[in-house]
Structure formats: structure tokens, C-alpha cells
Design a protein around this motif. Structure first.
Motif, PDB file in Angstrom:
ATOM      1  N   ALA A  26      -2.613  37.106   6.268  1.00 43.06           N
ATOM      2  CA  ALA A  26      -2.900  36.213   5.141  1.00 43.06           C
ATOM      3  C   ALA A  26      -4.349  35.729   5.172  1.00 43.06           C
ATOM      4  N   LEU A  27      -4.865  35.464   6.368  1.00 39.73           N
ATOM      5  CA  LEU A  27      -6.250  34.988   6.493  1.00 39.73           C
ATOM      6  C   LEU A  27      -7.251  36.049   6.031  1.00 39.73           C
ATOM      7  N   THR A  28      -6.861  37.310   6.123  1.00 38.59           N
ATOM      8  CA  THR A  28      -7.729  38.399   5.682  1.00 38.59           C
ATOM      9  C   THR A  28      -8.171  38.190   4.235  1.00 38.59           C
ATOM     10  N   SER A  29      -7.283  37.632   3.413  1.00 37.68           N
ATOM     11  CA  SER A  29      -7.614  37.427   1.997  1.00 37.68           C
ATOM     12  C   SER A  29      -8.623  36.296   1.804  1.00 37.68           C
ATOM     13  N   LEU A  30      -8.784  35.433   2.805  1.00 36.42           N
ATOM     14  CA  LEU A  30      -9.754  34.329   2.718  1.00 36.42           C
ATOM     15  C   LEU A  30     -11.115  34.714   3.288  1.00 36.42           C
ATOM     16  N   ALA A  31     -11.132  35.763   4.103  1.00 38.70           N
ATOM     17  CA  ALA A  31     -12.358  36.181   4.789  1.00 38.70           C
ATOM     18  C   ALA A  31     -13.199  37.090   3.904  1.00 38.70           C
ATOM     19  N   GLU A  32     -14.469  36.794   3.845  1.00 38.37           N
ATOM     20  CA  GLU A  32     -15.380  37.617   3.053  1.00 38.37           C
ATOM     21  C   GLU A  32     -15.957  38.750   3.894  1.00 38.37           C
ATOM     22  N   ASN A  33     -16.193  39.873   3.224  1.00 42.28           N
ATOM     23  CA  ASN A  33     -16.896  41.015   3.835  1.00 42.28           C
ATOM     24  C   ASN A  33     -16.265  41.483   5.139  1.00 42.28           C
ATOM     25  N   SER A  34     -14.947  41.522   5.182  1.00 41.69           N
ATOM     26  CA  SER A  34     -14.231  41.986   6.380  1.00 41.69           C
ATOM     27  C   SER A  34     -14.701  41.260   7.640  1.00 41.69           C
ATOM     28  N   SER A  35     -14.958  39.969   7.521  1.00 41.67           N
ATOM     29  CA  SER A  35     -15.534  39.201   8.634  1.00 41.67           C
ATOM     30  C   SER A  35     -14.504  38.634   9.598  1.00 41.67           C
ATOM     31  N   LEU A  36     -13.214  38.815   9.335  1.00 39.58           N
ATOM     32  CA  LEU A  36     -12.181  38.205  10.179  1.00 39.58           C
ATOM     33  C   LEU A  36     -12.188  38.784  11.586  1.00 39.58           C
ATOM     34  N   ILE A  37     -12.241  37.882  12.557  1.00 37.88           N
ATOM     35  CA  ILE A  37     -12.107  38.255  13.963  1.00 37.88           C
ATOM     36  C   ILE A  37     -11.074  37.306  14.572  1.00 37.88           C
ATOM     37  N   VAL A  38     -10.221  37.843  15.453  1.00 40.10           N
ATOM     38  CA  VAL A  38      -9.127  37.054  16.019  1.00 40.10           C
ATOM     39  C   VAL A  38      -9.146  37.199  17.536  1.00 40.10           C
ATOM     40  N   SER A  39      -8.926  36.084  18.209  1.00 40.97           N
ATOM     41  CA  SER A  39      -8.870  36.071  19.667  1.00 40.97           C
ATOM     42  C   SER A  39      -7.613  36.778  20.170  1.00 40.97           C
ATOM     43  N   SER A  40      -7.518  36.896  21.472  1.00 40.98           N
ATOM     44  CA  SER A  40      -6.261  37.283  22.089  1.00 40.98           C
ATOM     45  C   SER A  40      -5.229  36.206  21.778  1.00 40.98           C
ATOM     46  N   TYR A  41      -3.947  36.542  21.947  1.00 38.12           N
ATOM     47  CA  TYR A  41      -2.881  35.558  21.808  1.00 38.12           C
ATOM     48  C   TYR A  41      -2.597  34.987  23.195  1.00 38.12           C
ATOM     49  N   TYR A  42      -2.358  33.686  23.238  1.00 38.52           N
ATOM     50  CA  TYR A  42      -2.098  32.990  24.496  1.00 38.52           C
ATOM     51  C   TYR A  42      -0.796  32.204  24.407  1.00 38.52           C
ATOM     52  N   GLY A  43      -0.103  32.107  25.537  1.00 38.74           N
ATOM     53  CA  GLY A  43       1.071  31.251  25.635  1.00 38.74           C
ATOM     54  C   GLY A  43       0.662  29.914  26.215  1.00 38.74           C
ATOM     55  N   SER A  44       1.209  28.815  25.657  1.00 34.84           N
ATOM     56  CA  SER A  44       0.883  27.485  26.160  1.00 34.84           C
ATOM     57  C   SER A  44       2.091  26.565  26.060  1.00 34.84           C
ATOM     58  N   ALA A  45       2.123  25.581  26.941  1.00 32.81           N
ATOM     59  CA  ALA A  45       3.177  24.577  26.915  1.00 32.81           C
ATOM     60  C   ALA A  45       2.943  23.640  25.735  1.00 32.81           C
ATOM     61  N   PRO A  46       4.013  23.123  25.132  1.00 40.52           N
ATOM     62  CA  PRO A  46       3.845  22.198  24.005  1.00 40.52           C
ATOM     63  C   PRO A  46       3.252  20.864  24.443  1.00 40.52           C
ATOM     64  N   MET A  47       2.568  20.193  23.499  1.00 45.19           N
ATOM     65  CA  MET A  47       2.019  18.862  23.739  1.00 45.19           C
ATOM     66  C   MET A  47       3.094  17.820  23.421  1.00 45.19           C
ATOM     67  N   GLY A  48       2.945  16.639  23.997  1.00 42.97           N
ATOM     68  CA  GLY A  48       3.831  15.528  23.658  1.00 42.97           C
ATOM     69  C   GLY A  48       5.151  15.583  24.398  1.00 42.97           C
ATOM     70  N   ASP A  49       6.068  14.726  23.959  1.00 42.64           N
ATOM     71  CA  ASP A  49       7.345  14.552  24.659  1.00 42.64           C
ATOM     72  C   ASP A  49       8.517  15.254  23.996  1.00 42.64           C
ATOM     73  N   VAL A  50       8.274  15.989  22.934  1.00 44.13           N
ATOM     74  CA  VAL A  50       9.347  16.664  22.220  1.00 44.13           C
ATOM     75  C   VAL A  50       9.730  17.933  22.979  1.00 44.13           C
ATOM     76  N   VAL A  51      11.028  18.070  23.301  1.00 41.85           N
ATOM     77  CA  VAL A  51      11.510  19.271  23.975  1.00 41.85           C
ATOM     78  C   VAL A  51      11.521  20.405  22.958  1.00 41.85           C
ATOM     79  N   GLN A  52      10.797  21.490  23.280  1.00 43.43           N
ATOM     80  CA  GLN A  52      10.663  22.611  22.357  1.00 43.43           C
ATOM     81  C   GLN A  52      10.158  23.836  23.113  1.00 43.43           C
TER      82      GLN A  52
END
Length: 161
Positions: A26-52
Motif C-alpha cells: 500500500a505504501l508503494t502508492s504513496l512513494a514517488e519515483n519508486s523510492s520506497l525502501i523497507v528495513s528488515s522485519y524484526y520481532g519485539s516484545a510489546p510495550m506497556g502492561d497489556v498481555v498480547q
């Protein structure tokens, strides 16, 4: 005139990796001149006290001519298209898209604060951002690399290159 922007992506519901893949498409449609670059995907623990479940996070960078508010509206539309419902602060979500940086602008509006208010303390933002913009200097003249600690690097697990 186009400006370089960076957007944080996060998901922990409904196949999070697929949610990020769909958001990148979806972001590709917002990016001009094929400029979209994406990082690696990372796993992370959730913030706050909500169990999820743990999160899958990434950062995308691209050039856009959208104004900050128009870009925010477009990002929120993508979230809604992918089933985002805002029920609980720091709660689980199908997709979260946060505008981190809009060029070197500092923006303080009722709906939008840029740079994103918590980005300097969040490993799940800084590490992926450094993947795609290692020499970036923030609008406050702080180098991105100077904000990243060894502890931050240890908090994340690289999932997808």
C-alpha cells in the motif's frame, strides 16, 4: 516538491508478517519515483502492561509530495483497510503506521507530532530505521547511530531480511 519521510510499521494480530507485507504494498502508492525502501522485519516484545503477542516491526522510507496531514490521513486509511481498530492504548493491533520523520521538519499539531514522540527510546524503531538510513541525522541534530545502544540491538530479533 517531494520530501523524504520515514514510517514505522508494526503488527501483532492476524498474521503480522502478512500485515506488514500488505502495508508495504500500500505504501508503494504513496512513494514517488519508486523510492520506497523497507528495513528488515524484526520481532519485539510489546510495550506497556497489556498481555498480547509479540510484534513484527519495520521502517519504510520514501519520497512523497503529500503534506504531513495528507500523509497521516493516507497512513490511517491503510490501517483501516487492514482492519485496525483503536480499542486500547498500546493494545494489540492488526497494523500500526507511525509517521516518524517528515524531512527535517518539526511538527506539533493536535493530530500529529513529528519527529514521532517516542522514537528516540524505541529499539523497534531505531534499529530498522538504521537499516535503511544509517547516516541519518534527526531534526534535533542528533545522529541516529548515537541513539542506538548495544542493549537495544539485543532486544530485537531479525525475522526477515
Amino acid at each position: 516538491m517531494a520530501v523524504q519521510v520515514y514510517v514505522a510499521l508494526g503488527a501483532n494480530l492476524a498474521n503480522p508478517t502478512q500485515q506488514l507485507d500488505d502495508a508495504v504494498n500500500a505504501l508503494t502508492s504513496l512513494a514517488e519515483n519508486s523510492s520506497l525502501i523497507v528495513s528488515s522485519y524484526y520481532g519485539s516484545a510489546p510495550m506497556g502492561d497489556v498481555v498480547q503477542p509479540d510484534y513484527v516491526n519495520a521502517v519504510a522510507g520514501f519520497m512523497t509530495s503529500l503534506s504531513p496531514i495528507d500523509l497521516l490521513d493516507a497512513l490511517q486509511h491503510i490501517e483501516q483497510q487492514q482492519g485496525r481498530v483503536r480499542l486500547q492504548h498500546w493494545g494489540p493491533r492488526t497494523l500500526d503506521l507511525d509517521l516518524l520523520l517528515y524531512g527535517q521538519q518539526q511538527i506539533s499539531l493536535p493530530r500529529l507530532t513529528v519527529p514521532h514522540y517516542g522514537m528516540k527510546q524505541r529499539s523497534f524503531v531505531l534499529i530498522p530505521l538504521a537499516d535503511i538510513a544509517p547516516t541519518l541525522t534527526l531534526p534535533c541534530n542528533t545522529s541516529l547511530e548515537s541513539l542506538i545502544s548495544v542493549t537495544m540491538r539485543d532486544e530485537l530479533q531479525k525475522l526477515i531480511e
